[in-house]
Design an enzyme around this catalytic site. Sequence first.
Site, PDB file in Angstrom:
ATOM      1  N   ASP A  13       0.801  -1.232   0.000  1.00 43.60           N
ATOM      2  CA  ASP A  13       0.000   0.000   0.000  1.00 43.60           C
ATOM      3  C   ASP A  13       0.828   1.274   0.000  1.00 43.60           C
ATOM      4  O   ASP A  13       0.417   2.294   0.551  1.00 43.60           O
ATOM      5  CB  ASP A  13      -0.977   0.013   1.193  1.00 43.60           C
ATOM      6  CG  ASP A  13      -1.793  -1.255   1.247  1.00 43.60           C
ATOM      7  OD1 ASP A  13      -2.251  -1.683   0.176  1.00 43.60           O
ATOM      8  OD2 ASP A  13      -1.950  -1.823   2.340  1.00 43.60           O
ATOM      9  N   LYS A  16       2.620   1.467  -5.221  1.00 44.55           N
ATOM     10  CA  LYS A  16       3.299   0.807  -6.357  1.00 44.55           C
ATOM     11  C   LYS A  16       2.487   0.945  -7.627  1.00 44.55           C
ATOM     12  O   LYS A  16       3.042   1.121  -8.701  1.00 44.55           O
ATOM     13  CB  LYS A  16       3.445  -0.705  -6.109  1.00 44.55           C
ATOM     14  CG  LYS A  16       4.448  -1.098  -5.087  1.00 44.55           C
ATOM     15  CD  LYS A  16       4.490  -2.611  -4.938  1.00 44.55           C
ATOM     16  CE  LYS A  16       3.237  -3.219  -4.373  1.00 44.55           C
ATOM     17  NZ  LYS A  16       2.865  -2.818  -3.026  1.00 44.55           N
ATOM     18  N   GLY A  42      -4.253  -5.114  -3.551  1.00 43.69           N
ATOM     19  CA  GLY A  42      -5.210  -4.146  -4.073  1.00 43.69           C
ATOM     20  C   GLY A  42      -4.437  -2.926  -4.523  1.00 43.69           C
ATOM     21  O   GLY A  42      -3.876  -2.203  -3.713  1.00 43.69           O
ATOM     22  N   HIS A  43      -4.333  -2.733  -5.816  1.00 42.78           N
ATOM     23  CA  HIS A  43      -3.598  -1.579  -6.342  1.00 42.78           C
ATOM     24  C   HIS A  43      -4.589  -0.496  -6.736  1.00 42.78           C
ATOM     25  O   HIS A  43      -5.450  -0.716  -7.577  1.00 42.78           O
ATOM     26  CB  HIS A  43      -2.770  -1.978  -7.564  1.00 42.78           C
ATOM     27  CG  HIS A  43      -1.587  -2.823  -7.207  1.00 42.78           C
ATOM     28  ND1 HIS A  43      -0.748  -3.367  -8.146  1.00 42.78           N
ATOM     29  CD2 HIS A  43      -1.099  -3.198  -6.024  1.00 42.78           C
ATOM     30  CE1 HIS A  43       0.207  -4.051  -7.544  1.00 42.78           C
ATOM     31  NE2 HIS A  43       0.010  -3.968  -6.247  1.00 42.78           N
ATOM     32  N   GLN A 177       2.324  -6.588  -2.352  1.00 42.00           N
ATOM     33  CA  GLN A 177       2.717  -6.551  -0.933  1.00 42.00           C
ATOM     34  C   GLN A 177       4.037  -5.786  -0.769  1.00 42.00           C
ATOM     35  O   GLN A 177       4.307  -4.909  -1.567  1.00 42.00           O
ATOM     36  CB  GLN A 177       2.775  -7.971  -0.335  1.00 42.00           C
ATOM     37  CG  GLN A 177       1.393  -8.606  -0.162  1.00 42.00           C
ATOM     38  CD  GLN A 177       0.897  -9.293  -1.406  1.00 42.00           C
ATOM     39  OE1 GLN A 177       1.622 -10.010  -2.055  1.00 42.00           O
ATOM     40  NE2 GLN A 177      -0.345  -9.067  -1.758  1.00 42.00           N
TER      41      GLN A 177
HETATM   42  P1  IMP Z   1      -2.313 -12.803   3.063  1.00 44.94           P
HETATM   43  O1  IMP Z   1      -1.339 -12.309   2.051  1.00 44.94           O
HETATM   44  O2  IMP Z   1      -3.751 -12.600   2.671  1.00 44.94           O
HETATM   45  O3  IMP Z   1      -2.017 -14.193   3.512  1.00 44.94           O
HETATM   46  O4  IMP Z   1      -2.128 -11.871   4.372  1.00 44.94           O
HETATM   47  C1  IMP Z   1      -0.934 -11.887   5.132  1.00 44.94           C
HETATM   48  C2  IMP Z   1      -0.616 -10.501   5.633  1.00 44.94           C
HETATM   49  O5  IMP Z   1      -0.274  -9.659   4.545  1.00 44.94           O
HETATM   50  C3  IMP Z   1      -1.776  -9.798   6.335  1.00 44.94           C
HETATM   51  O6  IMP Z   1      -1.249  -8.959   7.338  1.00 44.94           O
HETATM   52  C4  IMP Z   1      -2.384  -8.954   5.212  1.00 44.94           C
HETATM   53  O7  IMP Z   1      -3.114  -7.848   5.694  1.00 44.94           O
HETATM   54  C5  IMP Z   1      -1.136  -8.530   4.496  1.00 44.94           C
HETATM   55  N1  IMP Z   1      -1.365  -8.223   3.066  1.00 44.94           N
HETATM   56  C6  IMP Z   1      -1.570  -9.088   2.062  1.00 44.94           C
HETATM   57  N2  IMP Z   1      -1.700  -8.435   0.902  1.00 44.94           N
HETATM   58  C7  IMP Z   1      -1.562  -7.132   1.181  1.00 44.94           C
HETATM   59  C8  IMP Z   1      -1.558  -5.953   0.374  1.00 44.94           C
HETATM   60  O8  IMP Z   1      -1.694  -5.982  -0.856  1.00 44.94           O
HETATM   61  N3  IMP Z   1      -1.375  -4.771   1.028  1.00 44.94           N
HETATM   62  C9  IMP Z   1      -1.180  -4.712   2.367  1.00 44.94           C
HETATM   63  N4  IMP Z   1      -1.164  -5.790   3.160  1.00 44.94           N
HETATM   64  C10 IMP Z   1      -1.343  -6.982   2.563  1.00 44.94           C
HETATM   65 MG    MG Z   2      -2.702  -2.206  -1.746  1.00 45.03          MG
END
Ligand code: IMP
Ligand code: MG
Length: 335
Positions: A13, A16, A42-43, A177
């Site tokens: 977040d 990117k 989520g972009h 991420q």
């Molecule tokens: P998962 O990737 O859904 O397994 O989540 C693992 C951790 O990564 C959690 O803390 C999520 O909130 C975080 N996370 C996963 N994808 C994103 C993203 O795109 N942005 C911010 N945090 C993310």
């Molecule tokens: Mg995002």
Amino acid sequence: MIADVVVDLQYGDCGKGKIAHALCRENKYTHVIRYNGGCNAGHTIYHNGKKFVTHHIPCGVFFGIKSIIGPGCVVHVDTFLEEIEALEAEGIPARKLVNVAGNAHLITDFHRIEDKKDEKIGTTKRGNGPAYRDKYARKGIRAVDDHRLLPFIIDMYSELYENEDYNNIEILFEGAQGFGLDVDWGDYPFVTSSHCTVGSAVLNGVPPKSIREVWGVAKIYETYVGAKDFEGPDEIFEEIRELGQEFGATTGRPRQINWLDFDMLKMAARINGVSKIVFNKMDILELVDSWCLYDGPSLYQFKTREDMEMWLSGKLHVEVDEDIEIMFSGDKEYI
Ligand code: IMP
Ligand code: MG
């Protein structure tokens, strides 16, 4: 073959999507490749002033560039197809631009059910962890095995190496991420299940020597979504959350906020070998006019934006690499 990489230096977040979108506008890329993650991402992208939120699909689609979901990604087919539809409905010709690497893995509905049981990590519940688990346990299902994806499937090797235009291939790698969520370098177990560093881009099939620029993206403050305690004690964070719209683009959860952590930024900049760093959301700290960061355990408070910019740039140049180009941005669409 030449490749630029966009990589997040914090917890996702950081903007990117914006940087990738701006780079597509300025460069003549032949391919944009998402190199890790799935629809947990989520972009948020502003294209000609209009807001789009993408999960799976790389931002090349906004510029007519071939956009590939790479082998390091996991794909939930229904979500992917819905996203294609939604973009098409907005006049973006996603169907003819998007491809999925045959060796990417699928997120099944069973993976989603499994992920919903998570109480410890605070995942996005999108099935990512279980999908990667099954991939590495060698019982996953690959994209090439799903009939609904067939029109989109490509073989990454022939796409890149049996391409007549091999010498003119210019790739933008778009990560998901961020460093603090990387399965190896993040704060395990509060991490995602994929690799979020520049190494992950290389794993998608390009030689390390093809990498030209590494764009590290950070925010001028930090946010994190997930189960661990992250937010600092400052009351200003409530204000920053509202002004910065710090709510998850995928889950809508409020993001926890803290001041920038220089040590982590330095580590992420070193390990990713960044040649550029963009600090986003300067406009938000302008609004609250508060300029702070952590250097180790010490909280520094700067009088002005300029003081903070000078301190950050100087220290990154001395402690990481004097050639890094450092930019500060407060615009939604432009760097
Ligand atoms: P998962 O990737 O859904 O397994 O989540 C693992 C951790 O990564 C959690 O803390 C999520 O909130 C975080 N996370 C996963 N994808 C994103 C993203 O795109 N942005 C911010 N945090 C993310
Ligand atoms: Mg995002």
